[in-house]
Design a protein around this motif. Structure first.
Motif, PDB file in Angstrom:
ATOM      1  N   LYS A  12      89.788 -15.355 -35.173  1.00  0.00           N
ATOM      2  CA  LYS A  12      89.536 -13.821 -34.407  1.00  0.00           C
ATOM      3  C   LYS A  12      88.572 -13.870 -33.349  1.00  0.00           C
ATOM      4  O   LYS A  12      87.504 -14.320 -33.550  1.00  0.00           O
ATOM      5  N   GLN A  13      88.992 -13.258 -32.084  1.00  0.00           N
ATOM      6  CA  GLN A  13      88.190 -13.081 -31.134  1.00  0.00           C
ATOM      7  C   GLN A  13      87.078 -12.139 -31.520  1.00  0.00           C
ATOM      8  O   GLN A  13      87.949 -10.861 -31.960  1.00  0.00           O
ATOM      9  N   GLU A  14      85.830 -11.737 -31.169  1.00  0.00           N
ATOM     10  CA  GLU A  14      84.982 -10.790 -31.419  1.00  0.00           C
ATOM     11  C   GLU A  14      83.914 -10.625 -30.580  1.00  0.00           C
ATOM     12  O   GLU A  14      83.517 -11.617 -29.859  1.00  0.00           O
ATOM     13  N   GLU A  15      83.719  -9.431 -30.010  1.00  0.00           N
ATOM     14  CA  GLU A  15      82.625  -9.052 -29.095  1.00  0.00           C
ATOM     15  C   GLU A  15      81.353  -9.122 -29.658  1.00  0.00           C
ATOM     16  O   GLU A  15      81.102  -8.438 -30.692  1.00  0.00           O
ATOM     17  N   PHE A  16      80.232  -9.608 -29.139  1.00  0.00           N
ATOM     18  CA  PHE A  16      78.970  -9.640 -29.760  1.00  0.00           C
ATOM     19  C   PHE A  16      78.072  -9.267 -28.481  1.00  0.00           C
ATOM     20  O   PHE A  16      78.213  -9.407 -27.240  1.00  0.00           O
ATOM     21  N   TRP A  17      76.834  -8.380 -28.997  1.00  0.00           N
ATOM     22  CA  TRP A  17      75.998  -8.034 -27.941  1.00  0.00           C
ATOM     23  C   TRP A  17      74.655  -9.260 -28.321  1.00  0.00           C
ATOM     24  O   TRP A  17      74.453  -9.376 -29.526  1.00  0.00           O
ATOM     25  N   VAL A  18      74.192  -9.636 -27.429  1.00  0.00           N
ATOM     26  CA  VAL A  18      73.240 -10.613 -27.345  1.00  0.00           C
ATOM     27  C   VAL A  18      71.770  -9.980 -27.020  1.00  0.00           C
ATOM     28  O   VAL A  18      71.573  -9.192 -26.022  1.00  0.00           O
ATOM     29  N   LEU A  19      70.847  -9.891 -28.158  1.00  0.00           N
ATOM     30  CA  LEU A  19      69.804  -9.088 -28.075  1.00  0.00           C
ATOM     31  C   LEU A  19      68.366  -9.991 -28.236  1.00  0.00           C
ATOM     32  O   LEU A  19      68.586 -11.145 -29.040  1.00  0.00           O
ATOM     33  N   GLN A  20      67.405  -9.669 -27.603  1.00  0.00           N
ATOM     34  CA  GLN A  20      66.202 -10.418 -27.629  1.00  0.00           C
ATOM     35  C   GLN A  20      65.201  -9.955 -28.609  1.00  0.00           C
ATOM     36  O   GLN A  20      64.271  -9.150 -28.118  1.00  0.00           O
ATOM     37  N   VAL A  21      65.615  -9.885 -29.884  1.00  0.00           N
ATOM     38  CA  VAL A  21      64.520  -9.258 -30.645  1.00  0.00           C
ATOM     39  C   VAL A  21      64.474 -10.053 -32.044  1.00  0.00           C
ATOM     40  O   VAL A  21      65.596 -11.005 -32.495  1.00  0.00           O
ATOM     41  N   PRO A  22      63.188  -9.923 -32.498  1.00  0.00           N
ATOM     42  CA  PRO A  22      63.224 -10.554 -33.897  1.00  0.00           C
ATOM     43  C   PRO A  22      64.036 -10.155 -35.079  1.00  0.00           C
ATOM     44  O   PRO A  22      64.221  -8.980 -35.213  1.00  0.00           O
ATOM     45  N   LEU A  27      73.820 -13.202 -37.215  1.00  0.00           N
ATOM     46  CA  LEU A  27      74.798 -12.001 -36.475  1.00  0.00           C
ATOM     47  C   LEU A  27      75.257 -11.072 -37.554  1.00  0.00           C
ATOM     48  O   LEU A  27      74.731 -11.244 -38.661  1.00  0.00           O
ATOM     49  N   ILE A  28      75.436 -10.050 -36.844  1.00  0.00           N
ATOM     50  CA  ILE A  28      76.023  -8.799 -37.609  1.00  0.00           C
ATOM     51  C   ILE A  28      77.710  -8.478 -37.344  1.00  0.00           C
ATOM     52  O   ILE A  28      77.916  -8.252 -36.142  1.00  0.00           O
ATOM     53  N   LEU A  29      78.390  -8.775 -38.317  1.00  0.00           N
ATOM     54  CA  LEU A  29      79.819  -8.318 -38.056  1.00  0.00           C
ATOM     55  C   LEU A  29      79.954  -7.012 -38.694  1.00  0.00           C
ATOM     56  O   LEU A  29      79.624  -6.540 -39.790  1.00  0.00           O
ATOM     57  N   GLY A  30      80.681  -6.183 -37.831  1.00  0.00           N
ATOM     58  CA  GLY A  30      80.828  -4.905 -38.271  1.00  0.00           C
ATOM     59  C   GLY A  30      82.346  -4.375 -38.880  1.00  0.00           C
ATOM     60  O   GLY A  30      83.094  -5.156 -39.211  1.00  0.00           O
ATOM     61  N   ASN A  31      82.611  -3.188 -38.666  1.00  0.00           N
ATOM     62  CA  ASN A  31      83.675  -2.507 -39.206  1.00  0.00           C
ATOM     63  C   ASN A  31      84.754  -3.160 -38.488  1.00  0.00           C
ATOM     64  O   ASN A  31      85.889  -3.301 -39.085  1.00  0.00           O
ATOM     65  N   GLY A  32      84.999  -3.278 -37.451  1.00  0.00           N
ATOM     66  CA  GLY A  32      85.776  -3.511 -36.640  1.00  0.00           C
ATOM     67  C   GLY A  32      86.529  -4.834 -36.794  1.00  0.00           C
ATOM     68  O   GLY A  32      87.708  -5.136 -36.741  1.00  0.00           O
ATOM     69  N   TRP A  33      85.592  -6.050 -37.183  1.00  0.00           N
ATOM     70  CA  TRP A  33      86.050  -7.329 -37.298  1.00  0.00           C
ATOM     71  C   TRP A  33      86.631  -7.196 -38.978  1.00  0.00           C
ATOM     72  O   TRP A  33      87.310  -8.162 -39.178  1.00  0.00           O
ATOM     73  N   LEU A  34      85.857  -6.532 -39.786  1.00  0.00           N
ATOM     74  CA  LEU A  34      86.375  -6.706 -41.121  1.00  0.00           C
ATOM     75  C   LEU A  34      87.839  -5.884 -41.259  1.00  0.00           C
ATOM     76  O   LEU A  34      88.947  -6.349 -41.784  1.00  0.00           O
ATOM     77  N   HIS A  35      87.986  -4.876 -40.476  1.00  0.00           N
ATOM     78  CA  HIS A  35      89.423  -4.214 -40.253  1.00  0.00           C
ATOM     79  C   HIS A  35      90.468  -5.193 -39.773  1.00  0.00           C
ATOM     80  O   HIS A  35      91.408  -5.211 -39.947  1.00  0.00           O
ATOM     81  N   ALA A  36      90.005  -5.901 -38.771  1.00  0.00           N
ATOM     82  CA  ALA A  36      90.987  -6.893 -38.159  1.00  0.00           C
ATOM     83  C   ALA A  36      91.178  -7.980 -39.105  1.00  0.00           C
ATOM     84  O   ALA A  36      92.305  -8.469 -38.938  1.00  0.00           O
ATOM     85  N   MET A  37      90.302  -8.385 -39.845  1.00  0.00           N
ATOM     86  CA  MET A  37      90.526  -9.458 -40.909  1.00  0.00           C
ATOM     87  C   MET A  37      91.289  -8.988 -41.996  1.00  0.00           C
ATOM     88  O   MET A  37      91.825  -9.767 -42.912  1.00  0.00           O
ATOM     89  N   GLN A  38      91.555  -7.568 -42.191  1.00  0.00           N
ATOM     90  CA  GLN A  38      91.786  -6.840 -43.307  1.00  0.00           C
ATOM     91  C   GLN A  38      91.168  -7.402 -44.675  1.00  0.00           C
ATOM     92  O   GLN A  38      91.624  -7.832 -45.816  1.00  0.00           O
TER      93      GLN A  38
END
Length: 68
Positions: A12-22, A27-38
């Motif tokens: 599945k295609q997923e949008e990520f935010w790239v952050l410069q933080v420790p 990565l963190i996959l959210g509810n949108g990805w879980l829903h798309a994957m059922q």
């Protein structure tokens, strides 16, 4: 950034935010990805279950030792 994410045999295609933080996470996959994957998630068992394109149940297991 939009990248393909492969989980088992499903891509599945997923949008990520790239952050410069420790962070302790890669990565963190959210509810949108879980829903798309059922997907069904069990945080207690550290497993994600979802249907493949062929209708078989696939699982992704977490590493319980690593998470402690």
């Amino acid at each position: 950034i939009i990248l393909p994410v492969k989980a088992g045999s499903v891509v599945k295609q997923e949008e990520f935010w790239v952050l410069q933080v420790p962070s302790t996470y890669n990565l963190i996959l959210g509810n949108g990805w879980l829903h798309a994957m059922q997907a069904v998630v069990s945080t207690y068992h550290q497993v994600i279950r979802f249907l493949s394109a062929m209708g078989a149940i696939e699982e992704i297991w977490g590493d319980q030792v690593m998470s402690k």
